[in-house]
Write an enzyme that holds these catalytic residues in place. Structure first.
Site, PDB file in Angstrom:
ATOM      1  N   LYS A 207       0.841  -1.184   0.000  1.00  0.00           N
ATOM      2  CA  LYS A 207       0.000   0.000   0.000  1.00  0.00           C
ATOM      3  C   LYS A 207       0.885   1.246   0.000  1.00  0.00           C
ATOM      4  O   LYS A 207       2.047   1.118   0.370  1.00  0.00           O
ATOM      5  CB  LYS A 207      -0.980  -0.025   1.170  1.00  0.00           C
ATOM      6  CG  LYS A 207      -0.408   0.222   2.554  1.00  0.00           C
ATOM      7  CD  LYS A 207      -1.484   0.128   3.598  1.00  0.00           C
ATOM      8  CE  LYS A 207      -2.056   1.474   3.950  1.00  0.00           C
ATOM      9  NZ  LYS A 207      -1.461   2.094   5.134  1.00  0.00           N
TER      10      LYS A 207
ATOM     11  N   HIS B 129      -0.946  -5.295   5.752  1.00  0.00           N
ATOM     12  CA  HIS B 129      -0.201  -6.095   6.734  1.00  0.00           C
ATOM     13  C   HIS B 129      -1.049  -6.442   7.964  1.00  0.00           C
ATOM     14  O   HIS B 129      -0.735  -7.378   8.691  1.00  0.00           O
ATOM     15  CB  HIS B 129       1.121  -5.424   7.125  1.00  0.00           C
ATOM     16  CG  HIS B 129       0.992  -4.324   8.124  1.00  0.00           C
ATOM     17  ND1 HIS B 129       0.650  -3.052   7.778  1.00  0.00           N
ATOM     18  CD2 HIS B 129       1.166  -4.301   9.462  1.00  0.00           C
ATOM     19  CE1 HIS B 129       0.614  -2.303   8.867  1.00  0.00           C
ATOM     20  NE2 HIS B 129       0.933  -3.038   9.916  1.00  0.00           N
TER      21      HIS B 129
ATOM     22  N   GLU C  80      -2.488   4.501  17.966  1.00  0.00           N
ATOM     23  CA  GLU C  80      -1.023   4.481  17.935  1.00  0.00           C
ATOM     24  C   GLU C  80      -0.488   5.554  18.849  1.00  0.00           C
ATOM     25  O   GLU C  80      -1.059   6.655  18.914  1.00  0.00           O
ATOM     26  CB  GLU C  80      -0.538   4.777  16.515  1.00  0.00           C
ATOM     27  CG  GLU C  80      -0.945   3.753  15.493  1.00  0.00           C
ATOM     28  CD  GLU C  80      -0.350   4.104  14.128  1.00  0.00           C
ATOM     29  OE1 GLU C  80       0.806   3.774  13.899  1.00  0.00           O
ATOM     30  OE2 GLU C  80      -1.045   4.759  13.338  1.00  0.00           O
TER      31      GLU C  80
ATOM     32  N   ASP D 206      -5.008   6.332   5.060  1.00  0.00           N
ATOM     33  CA  ASP D 206      -3.888   5.517   5.534  1.00  0.00           C
ATOM     34  C   ASP D 206      -4.364   4.316   6.353  1.00  0.00           C
ATOM     35  O   ASP D 206      -3.794   3.231   6.241  1.00  0.00           O
ATOM     36  CB  ASP D 206      -2.969   6.407   6.391  1.00  0.00           C
ATOM     37  CG  ASP D 206      -1.715   5.686   6.847  1.00  0.00           C
ATOM     38  OD1 ASP D 206      -1.067   5.045   5.992  1.00  0.00           O
ATOM     39  OD2 ASP D 206      -1.374   5.766   8.049  1.00  0.00           O
TER      40      ASP D 206
ATOM     41  N   HIS E  10      -6.753  -0.931   6.875  1.00  0.00           N
ATOM     42  CA  HIS E  10      -6.739  -1.829   8.034  1.00  0.00           C
ATOM     43  C   HIS E  10      -8.088  -1.911   8.760  1.00  0.00           C
ATOM     44  O   HIS E  10      -8.553  -2.991   9.104  1.00  0.00           O
ATOM     45  CB  HIS E  10      -5.662  -1.393   9.025  1.00  0.00           C
ATOM     46  CG  HIS E  10      -4.312  -1.172   8.400  1.00  0.00           C
ATOM     47  ND1 HIS E  10      -3.829  -1.963   7.383  1.00  0.00           N
ATOM     48  CD2 HIS E  10      -3.340  -0.254   8.636  1.00  0.00           C
ATOM     49  CE1 HIS E  10      -2.627  -1.542   7.031  1.00  0.00           C
ATOM     50  NE2 HIS E  10      -2.307  -0.514   7.771  1.00  0.00           N
TER      51      HIS E  10
ATOM     52  N   LYS F 113      -3.181   8.826  15.571  1.00  0.00           N
ATOM     53  CA  LYS F 113      -1.784   8.862  16.011  1.00  0.00           C
ATOM     54  C   LYS F 113      -1.708   9.717  17.271  1.00  0.00           C
ATOM     55  O   LYS F 113      -2.570  10.540  17.522  1.00  0.00           O
ATOM     56  CB  LYS F 113      -0.901   9.444  14.908  1.00  0.00           C
ATOM     57  CG  LYS F 113      -0.868   8.547  13.662  1.00  0.00           C
ATOM     58  CD  LYS F 113       0.343   8.818  12.803  1.00  0.00           C
ATOM     59  CE  LYS F 113       0.336   8.003  11.513  1.00  0.00           C
ATOM     60  NZ  LYS F 113       0.653   6.578  11.689  1.00  0.00           N
TER      61      LYS F 113
HETATM   62  C1  BG6 Z   1       0.638   1.451   8.191  1.00  0.00           C
HETATM   63  C2  BG6 Z   1       0.332   2.905   8.174  1.00  0.00           C
HETATM   64  O1  BG6 Z   1      -0.055   0.782   7.168  1.00  0.00           O
HETATM   65  O2  BG6 Z   1       0.272   0.907   9.458  1.00  0.00           O
HETATM   66  C3  BG6 Z   1       1.056   3.614   9.303  1.00  0.00           C
HETATM   67  O3  BG6 Z   1       0.719   3.444   6.923  1.00  0.00           O
HETATM   68  C4  BG6 Z   1       0.758   2.968  10.621  1.00  0.00           C
HETATM   69  O4  BG6 Z   1       0.723   4.997   9.331  1.00  0.00           O
HETATM   70  C5  BG6 Z   1       0.971   1.465  10.550  1.00  0.00           C
HETATM   71  O5  BG6 Z   1       1.601   3.540  11.599  1.00  0.00           O
HETATM   72  C6  BG6 Z   1       0.482   0.792  11.813  1.00  0.00           C
HETATM   73  O6  BG6 Z   1       0.853  -0.559  11.789  1.00  0.00           O
HETATM   74  P1  BG6 Z   1       1.073  -1.380  13.127  1.00  0.00           P
HETATM   75  O7  BG6 Z   1       1.357  -2.759  12.664  1.00  0.00           O
HETATM   76  O8  BG6 Z   1       2.224  -0.739  13.854  1.00  0.00           O
HETATM   77  O9  BG6 Z   1      -0.198  -1.252  13.926  1.00  0.00           O
END
Ligand code: BG6
Length: 510
Positions: free
Chosen positions: A173, A203, A241, A260, A265, A365
């Site tokens: 992505k 992911h 986050e 994003d 997600h 965030k």
């Molecule tokens: C990413 C986003 O896909 O996922 C980021 O682009 C984000 O902005 C991240 O921080 C969060 O992933 P995880 O696995 O740390 O929760």
């Protein structure tokens, strides 16, 4: 409570290595940040777990001035810093010889011929049988150029020839910045690759606990009968986050949290929670069920967007005891940026199972802690017996599925406090997964090599997710406004709490 290891049932065949076909994994952008932090450490851990093919090669491909030796050093430093398991010299000496480097400029046709020649040599030495995984760890603007280079140099095998070597491509992505650009990227990919060859990464789908949602729902009998509007009052999905925008402002200051995180997600997690039981566990059966959820999402329209979608941007504040900057003071962020670093929204899955059940989604965030979880709020018991007025209403049962960091699940129930008097109090039945989970990229890389597309985004799925988000993007573009600020280290702007409070509910803070 912990897992009972005596009851472990092997769902996946244990001898994965024997099922893994030989292949060369070529990482476009092999000396970039994603490779350093995620891909190379993930491959190292797969090697430790014996989950790489017997015959495999990893080829970093990019313009940096590296050779096999210096690429191995690059990988080693990534593993030292980012691997979930510390670097072990004997494991490293098994893994390092698998790594190679080809230097090249993606826009130069001769580069691809050099890559092809080198891969042919590697096939001879490593027995990789012309099977190829091309991992595009590159900006989307390069997808066309790189695909074209591969095609012109004859490195893309057709998908439909039995027993022919396979070609697979992995795409990271962002896949588009809106519906139109996502469609365009997908159309471009389709010019070179068959859909069965394309592995689009989200992911979150590789996270053990996200994958486990399906097992929880469909391998247990206690949850599924309750999993509908008959018993569920509402669902909350939170992905919080602690980190700020970090070094990614160049991308993020154009994207924002809706593109994003929500488009990808959060909507994927929503699908796992809301989907119907798939016909089978085959990739397309699972992806069909998820697609149905996205297509059942009631579009947000008109003034609903103002009422049920809240944006926010972090101002300066304190996170984990440390003073942190406002988003607008971060490096490479426009000082008057109106990009959102927080989104909360309410949506409905308009199908027979979920009609009338609100799903509240929230991500941001610089929240007080890192926590991703799903909370299923069940309907309250009737206002009789232990719940009769004038007592205040009993707290409802809540099932909390924790994705990270403390993976597990908890159920809040009402219990009697010991003693002669009947006094009630909420108690928590808490389950923690005790085994160390693999990183998402380990699962995803293993599945690409195995050719299993279940955890990857199909073209129609990604476009359906954009379709839902597009109305919101359009409304924001038509009436641009400053997002409300929230202090870093808080749970977002007050508007988020007010939005859910208007429905007589409140966010559950992890
Ligand atoms: C990413 C986003 O896909 O996922 C980021 O682009 C984000 O902005 C991240 O921080 C969060 O992933 P995880 O696995 O740390 O929760």
């Amino acid at each position: 409570m912990a897992q009972d290891s005596r009851q472990t049932v092997e769902i996946h065949p244990s001898r994965i290595k024997q099922r893994m076909p030989p292949c060369a994994l070529v990482i476009f952008g092999g000396a970039g940040d994603l490779s350093h932090r995620k891909l190379l450490p993930a491959l190292y851990n797969l090697s430790i777990d014996n989950e790489l093919p017997e015959h495999v090669a990893v080829v970093g491909f990019s313009m940096e001035d590296l050779n096999d030796d210096s690429y191995r050093q690059f990988a080693r430093s990534g593993i030292e810093q980012f691997s979930r398991r510390p670097l072990d010299e004997s494991q490293w000496s098994r893994f390092a010889p698998l790594l190679h480097f080809v230097r090249g400029d993606f826009t130069d046709a001769s580069t691809y011929n050099a890559l092809r020649t080198r891969l042919a040599e590697i096939d001879q030495q490593a027995g990789t049988h012309e099977n190829r995984v091309f991992y595009f760890a590159i900006p989307p603007s390069f997808i066309d150029t790189c695909s074209n280079g591969l095609k012109a140099s004859g490195m893309i095998q057709p998908a439909d020839v039995e027993r022919a070597p396979f070609t697979r491509v992995v795409v990271e992505k962002p896949i588009g910045s809106d519906l139109a650009s996502a469609r365009e990227i997908n159309a471009r990919l389709a010019r070179y690759f068959d859909e069965s060859q394309i592995f689009r990464i989200d992911h979150y789908l590789g996270k053990e606990t996200v994958e486990n949602l399906l097992v929880l729902r469909f391998a247990n009998s206690v949850f599924e009968p309750l999993w509908s509007s008959h018993f569920v009052d509402h669902v909350q999905i939170t992905v919080a986050e602690q980190e700020g925008v970090g070094t990614r402002a160049a991308y993020y200051d154009h994207a924002g949290a809706l593109r994003d995180m929500v488009q990808s997600h959060l909507l994927q997690v929503l699908c796992m929670i809301a989907m119907e039981a798939p016909r089978t566990t085959a990739a397309d059966a699972v992806r069909d069920s998820k697609l149905d959820v996205l297509r059942s999402l009631k579009p947000l329209e008109g003034d609903e967007i103002g009422r049920f979608v809240v944006r926010g941007q972090y101002a300066e504040g304190v996170v984990a005891g440390e003073k942190v900057n406002a988003y607008r003071s971060e490096e490479h962020v426009a000082p008057d940026s109106t990009i959102e670093t927080f989104v909360a929204l309410r949506c409905f899955v308009e199908n027979w199972r979920w009609a009338g059940v609100p799903f509240y989604l929230r991500t941001g965030k610089r929240m007080p802690k890192r926590a991703s979880e799903i909370a299923i709020y069940f309907k309250s018991v009737p206002r009789i017996l232990y719940n009769n007025p004038p007592r205040p209403p009993l707290e409802p049962n809540v099932l909390v599925l924790r994705i990270q960091p403390d993976e597990g699940l908890a159920l809040n129930i009402i219990s009697k406090l010991p003693g002669a008097e009947v006094r009630l109090a909420p108690v928590k039945v808490d389950f923690h997964y005790t085994t160390a989970s693999p990183e998402a990229y380990e699962t995803l890389l293993r599945d690409v090599i195995l050719g299993d597309q279940t955890l990857f985004m199909r073209r129609d799925t990604i476009e359906a997710a954009w379709q839902f988000v597009q109305n919101i993007l359009d409304a924001w573009a038509e009436a641009p406004s400053e997002p409300p600020l929230y202090p870093a280290g808080s749970w977002g702007p007050i508007e988020s709490a007010l939005m859910i409070a208007a429905d007589g509910r409140a966010w559950r803070n992890p």
